[in-house]
Design a protein around this motif. Sequence first.
Motif, PDB file in Angstrom:
ATOM      1  N   ASP A  31       0.808  -1.217   0.000  1.00 17.93           N
ATOM      2  CA  ASP A  31       0.000   0.000   0.000  1.00 17.93           C
ATOM      3  C   ASP A  31       0.841   1.266   0.000  1.00 17.93           C
ATOM      4  O   ASP A  31       0.293   2.376   0.089  1.00 17.93           O
ATOM      5  CB  ASP A  31      -0.990   0.009   1.173  1.00 17.93           C
ATOM      6  CG  ASP A  31      -0.298   0.088   2.530  1.00 17.93           C
ATOM      7  OD1 ASP A  31      -0.999   0.289   3.527  1.00 17.93           O
ATOM      8  OD2 ASP A  31       0.942  -0.051   2.568  1.00 17.93           O
ATOM      9  N   SER A  52      -0.972   4.073  -2.025  1.00 16.97           N
ATOM     10  CA  SER A  52      -1.828   3.345  -2.973  1.00 16.97           C
ATOM     11  C   SER A  52      -3.159   4.054  -3.232  1.00 16.97           C
ATOM     12  O   SER A  52      -3.894   3.682  -4.142  1.00 16.97           O
ATOM     13  CB  SER A  52      -2.092   1.931  -2.468  1.00 16.97           C
ATOM     14  OG  SER A  52      -2.746   1.965  -1.222  1.00 16.97           O
ATOM     15  N   ARG A  95       0.810  -3.586   3.625  1.00 11.99           N
ATOM     16  CA  ARG A  95      -0.105  -3.054   4.627  1.00 11.99           C
ATOM     17  C   ARG A  95       0.088  -3.791   5.949  1.00 11.99           C
ATOM     18  O   ARG A  95       0.185  -5.028   5.971  1.00 11.99           O
ATOM     19  CB  ARG A  95      -1.543  -3.235   4.122  1.00 11.99           C
ATOM     20  CG  ARG A  95      -2.606  -2.520   4.917  1.00 11.99           C
ATOM     21  CD  ARG A  95      -3.979  -2.696   4.260  1.00 11.99           C
ATOM     22  NE  ARG A  95      -3.959  -2.269   2.856  1.00 11.99           N
ATOM     23  CZ  ARG A  95      -4.243  -3.056   1.827  1.00 11.99           C
ATOM     24  NH1 ARG A  95      -4.554  -4.319   2.017  1.00 11.99           N
ATOM     25  NH2 ARG A  95      -4.208  -2.590   0.594  1.00 11.99           N
TER      26      ARG A  95
END
Lengths: 113, 114
Positions: A31, A52, A95
């Motif tokens: 991310d 992201s 993440r």
Amino acid sequence: DQQVKQNSPSLSVQEGRISILNCDYTNSMFDYFLWYKKYPAEGPTFLISISSIKDKNEDGRFTVFLNKSAKHLSLHIVPSQPGDSAVYFCAASPRGSQGNLIFGKGTKLSVKP
Amino acid sequence: EAGVAQSPRYKIIEKRQSVAFWCNPISGHATLYWYQQILGQGPKLLIQFQNNGVVDDSQLPKDRFSAERLKGVDSTLKIQPAKLEDSAVYLCASRLTAVGGEQYFGPGTRLTVT
């Protein structure tokens, strides 16, 4: 299994032209993406990053583009300067990983005067 | 602001010997990382510290590698015994917090195992 791929080991461009460095990734849990620049005998230096949730981030001559559907990002340097000659690493952070980075193998950019 | 310091810069040892690397992160940075960069590859994370606690050491070859950060500042990485495949640049990086912000890298220690 490489999760971050930089398929071009090297790139040569003329001073003043655009340099485009590419990076592909396989893990949809990434991310946050970063580009680092590395000169010989020095550690990598942070250049630019993108979350992201964005598809573009710009900082001076450097712009990073993110295409999530293609799992692809690119770094544009305009205009390229001889001092930009270095190895550029693409890195991604999963993440929930508390910032751990997974790096590509790097692309050596040569900017010729 | 002083950067991340590492020593030594270069080290040559024979296989089966031991070696230790030292890192002093940027003042106030709570998070510290050790990476291994083999020639032609990108850096690979070995271990992450948050203050003096280990957050992630899943990629550290624990049979021969160890690392500590006793007072939450300096850190040492040790290899005992070294193998030929340990030849690499060992990079230390630090970050202000565990989440957010970029990592700042030191110049690295180039280890050659003969």
